[in-house]
Design a protein around this motif. Structure first.
Motif, PDB file in Angstrom:
ATOM      1  N   UNK A  55      28.189  57.126  -1.533  1.00  0.00           N
ATOM      2  CA  UNK A  55      26.874  56.907  -0.949  1.00  0.00           C
ATOM      3  C   UNK A  55      26.843  55.562  -0.233  1.00  0.00           C
ATOM      4  N   UNK A  56      26.183  55.510   0.894  1.00  0.00           N
ATOM      5  CA  UNK A  56      25.900  54.264   1.591  1.00  0.00           C
ATOM      6  C   UNK A  56      24.395  54.056   1.633  1.00  0.00           C
ATOM      7  N   UNK A  57      23.945  52.839   1.359  1.00  0.00           N
ATOM      8  CA  UNK A  57      22.527  52.518   1.515  1.00  0.00           C
ATOM      9  C   UNK A  57      22.238  52.356   3.004  1.00  0.00           C
ATOM     10  N   UNK A  58      21.165  52.999   3.458  1.00  0.00           N
ATOM     11  CA  UNK A  58      20.810  52.990   4.876  1.00  0.00           C
ATOM     12  C   UNK A  58      19.433  52.361   5.056  1.00  0.00           C
ATOM     13  N   UNK A  59      19.324  51.412   5.966  1.00  0.00           N
ATOM     14  CA  UNK A  59      18.039  50.792   6.287  1.00  0.00           C
ATOM     15  C   UNK A  59      17.113  51.858   6.867  1.00  0.00           C
ATOM     16  N   UNK A  60      15.892  51.984   6.354  1.00  0.00           N
ATOM     17  CA  UNK A  60      15.011  53.066   6.818  1.00  0.00           C
ATOM     18  C   UNK A  60      14.462  52.861   8.223  1.00  0.00           C
ATOM     19  N   UNK A  61      14.579  51.663   8.759  1.00  0.00           N
ATOM     20  CA  UNK A  61      14.026  51.404  10.090  1.00  0.00           C
ATOM     21  C   UNK A  61      14.876  52.047  11.194  1.00  0.00           C
ATOM     22  N   UNK A  62      14.264  52.244  12.347  1.00  0.00           N
ATOM     23  CA  UNK A  62      14.970  52.713  13.536  1.00  0.00           C
ATOM     24  C   UNK A  62      15.645  51.521  14.222  1.00  0.00           C
ATOM     25  N   UNK A  63      16.802  51.756  14.814  1.00  0.00           N
ATOM     26  CA  UNK A  63      17.475  50.728  15.621  1.00  0.00           C
ATOM     27  C   UNK A  63      17.679  51.265  17.037  1.00  0.00           C
ATOM     28  N   UNK A  64      17.372  50.437  18.021  1.00  0.00           N
ATOM     29  CA  UNK A  64      17.560  50.805  19.432  1.00  0.00           C
ATOM     30  C   UNK A  64      18.391  49.727  20.115  1.00  0.00           C
ATOM     31  N   UNK A  65      19.465  50.158  20.779  1.00  0.00           N
ATOM     32  CA  UNK A  65      20.330  49.257  21.540  1.00  0.00           C
ATOM     33  C   UNK A  65      20.132  49.519  23.029  1.00  0.00           C
ATOM     34  N   UNK A  66      19.980  48.451  23.799  1.00  0.00           N
ATOM     35  CA  UNK A  66      19.863  48.560  25.252  1.00  0.00           C
ATOM     36  C   UNK A  66      20.973  47.718  25.868  1.00  0.00           C
ATOM     37  N   UNK A  67      21.762  48.340  26.744  1.00  0.00           N
ATOM     38  CA  UNK A  67      22.924  47.679  27.334  1.00  0.00           C
ATOM     39  C   UNK A  67      22.567  47.046  28.678  1.00  0.00           C
ATOM     40  N   UNK A  68      22.894  45.754  28.837  1.00  0.00           N
ATOM     41  CA  UNK A  68      22.756  45.070  30.121  1.00  0.00           C
ATOM     42  C   UNK A  68      24.112  45.111  30.822  1.00  0.00           C
ATOM     43  N   UNK A  69      24.111  45.551  32.088  1.00  0.00           N
ATOM     44  CA  UNK A  69      25.375  45.771  32.812  1.00  0.00           C
ATOM     45  C   UNK A  69      25.409  44.942  34.091  1.00  0.00           C
ATOM     46  N   UNK A  70      26.611  44.822  34.640  1.00  0.00           N
ATOM     47  CA  UNK A  70      26.816  44.078  35.878  1.00  0.00           C
ATOM     48  C   UNK A  70      26.312  44.870  37.075  1.00  0.00           C
ATOM     49  N   UNK A  71      25.793  44.173  38.074  1.00  0.00           N
ATOM     50  CA  UNK A  71      25.341  44.821  39.299  1.00  0.00           C
ATOM     51  C   UNK A  71      26.462  45.611  39.945  1.00  0.00           C
ATOM     52  N   UNK A  72      26.189  46.869  40.296  1.00  0.00           N
ATOM     53  CA  UNK A  72      27.204  47.733  40.904  1.00  0.00           C
ATOM     54  C   UNK A  72      27.868  48.671  39.926  1.00  0.00           C
ATOM     55  N   UNK A  73      27.840  48.339  38.634  1.00  0.00           N
ATOM     56  CA  UNK A  73      28.457  49.202  37.616  1.00  0.00           C
ATOM     57  C   UNK A  73      27.779  50.569  37.636  1.00  0.00           C
ATOM     58  N   UNK A  74      28.519  51.699  37.496  1.00  0.00           N
ATOM     59  CA  UNK A  74      29.912  51.820  37.079  1.00  0.00           C
ATOM     60  C   UNK A  74      30.925  51.828  38.235  1.00  0.00           C
TER      61      UNK A  74
END
Length: 431
Positions: free
Chosen positions: A331-350
């Motif tokens: 078993x792993x203990x899991x934080x009940x909150x939601x997590x959101x990741x937003x990626x900042x990218x270089x101009x022109x990518x991909x």
């Protein structure tokens, strides 16, 4: 309490998130990340070596008395890193634990044809498919004609995340098939898998397994591949992620466990593959049913950036058990909150983009975590861009909207020339 000296291989946002998590363990001894980035140095010591240079990796193992190697990216696994390190350690009489499969297991990602055949053999739900080479390209035309648009063409081998085409027009699909077989993606597209298009919502499920049927399922996530808002524009390595997505509810995950995870692990055992490490299940939910789009043999990126913060348990002892082939943590203990990741990218990518842009602002905001991805330390000691995907802001929240708002607030305090990020991560899941 015995500590472990750990070497983590990789340099992206995925490895930064894993390093962040592992560095919190009371079991951690000396910790090295190779090659790492400008942010991973705050969790351990960066070593300038290539994970595909097996001699250099083993030299680091020996020089720093490493107990556990955790492999972040797929290339060295597909090329046989595990076998190389095991052979060198055996010759030295050294015990070395490795989290990451050998080449036979890594073929689940290294060959789309192998993966599809494996799924078919072990009754794992996936799209209908056929594989073609330059010798039977006309048969590929006939198979395309038997499908409904859009048409999915995949390079068989590793193509740095760029080897999948989704095409609406039949003639264009036939033309693209020939271009791929002629070397559009190098040796990776000497064989091309054509498969039926499945319509639904995608999500990612991550499994840790010890090679003997023991496994743990990590929190599921959803990533966002297209560069433009509303899922438009070119495919990227990932523009953000949400953990957990509402579509991965208990009923859905029960089907994933029964029909996909257990059948995958049983199939590996029957094939005689000693698979110790992460299995990434790229899934699509069609109605209420799960189907496998692809396997990866490591964690996903940028999903890892939202998954790791939700793991409340110490992960290092679990990885030690995986390396020993004896997972007894149930078993792993899991934080009940939601997590959101937003990626900042270089101009022109991909597509084409410039590197070496100085990064300024608050990289340690109070309410968020900033994981470095494509960053490096410049000659004057400043942090600058070194890749297309530069950094990810990750936040906890009471639901997707709250967590996303915090991540966007963090990104508003960071600047580099050409910086771009999608402003709709998670919005589709609020409907």
């Amino acid at each position: 309490m015995k500590t472990l000296n750990v070497l983590l291989l990789g340099s992206g946002g995925r490895e930064a998130a894993i390093a962040w998590k592992l560095s919190q363990s009371p079991r951690m001894g000396k910790f090295f990340i190779a090659p790492g980035n400008a942010g991973t140095g705050s969790f351990g010591t960066n070593l300038q070596l290539k994970p595909t240079d097996f001699d250099a990796v083993y030299d680091a193992v020996r020089a720093h008395d490493i107990d556990l190697v955790v492999v972040g990216n797929e290339d060295p696994l597909v090329e046989g890193l595990r076998e190389a390190l095991e052979n060198k350690a055996a010759a030295d009489g050294r015990e070395l634990l490795i989290v990451g499969p050998g080449a036979a297991g890594a073929a689940l990602e290294g060959s789309k044809d192998f993966a599809k055949h494996f799924m078919q053999k072990y009754d794992i739900p996936t799209a209908r498919y056929c594989t073609f080479t330059a010798e039977n390209v006309e048969e590929g035309d006939r198979f395309l004609e038997s499908l409904q648009a859009p048409y999915v063409l995949k390079a068989d081998g590793l193509a740095a995340g760029k080897g999948v085409l989704i095409i609406d027009n039949l003639d264009e699909a036939k033309k693209s098939l020939r271009e791929m077989l002629a070397g559009q993606f190098g040796a990776a597209s000497a064989k091309v898998v054509i498969e039926e298009f499945l319509s639904g919502i995608e999500c990612s499920v991550f499994v840790l397994t010890d090679g003997k049927g023991g496994y743990l399922v990590l929190p599921p996530a959803k990533d966002y591949k297209r560069v433009g808002e509303g899922d438009t524009g070119l495919n990227t390595g990932g523009m953000g992620s949400v953990c957990p997505p509402p579509i991965a509810d208990d009923a859905f995950m029960a089907k994933v466990d029964e029909r996909i995870i257990r059948r995958t692990l049983d199939g590996l055992l029957k094939e005689g593959i000693d698979y110790r490490g992460f299995i990434f299940l790229g899934l699509i939910r069609c109605g209420d049913e799960p189907f496998v789009i692809e396997y990866n043999v490591r964690m996903g990126d940028p999903e890892t950036e939202s998954v790791m913060p939700r793991i409340a348990s110490d992960l290092l002892p679990v990885l030690e058990e995986i390396g020993r082939g004896d997972l007894h943590t149930k078993h792993l203990d899991i934080d009940p909150r939601t997590a959101v990741a937003v990626m900042a990218v270089s101009g022109g990518y991909p597509e084409a983009y410039e590197k070496g842009k100085p990064i300024s602002g608050n990289l340690s905001p109070e309410e968020s975590i900033v994981f470095h991805a494509g960053t490096r330390t410049g000659a004057d000691g400043t942090i600058e861009t070194a890749g297309g995907r530069v950094l990810a802001a990750v936040s906890y929240g009471d639901g997707i909207e709250d967590a996303a708002a915090r991540s966007y607030k963090a990104l508003e305090g960071i600047r580099f020339d050409g910086m771009y990020y999608r402003r709709d991560i998670g919005k589709d899941l609020l409907r």
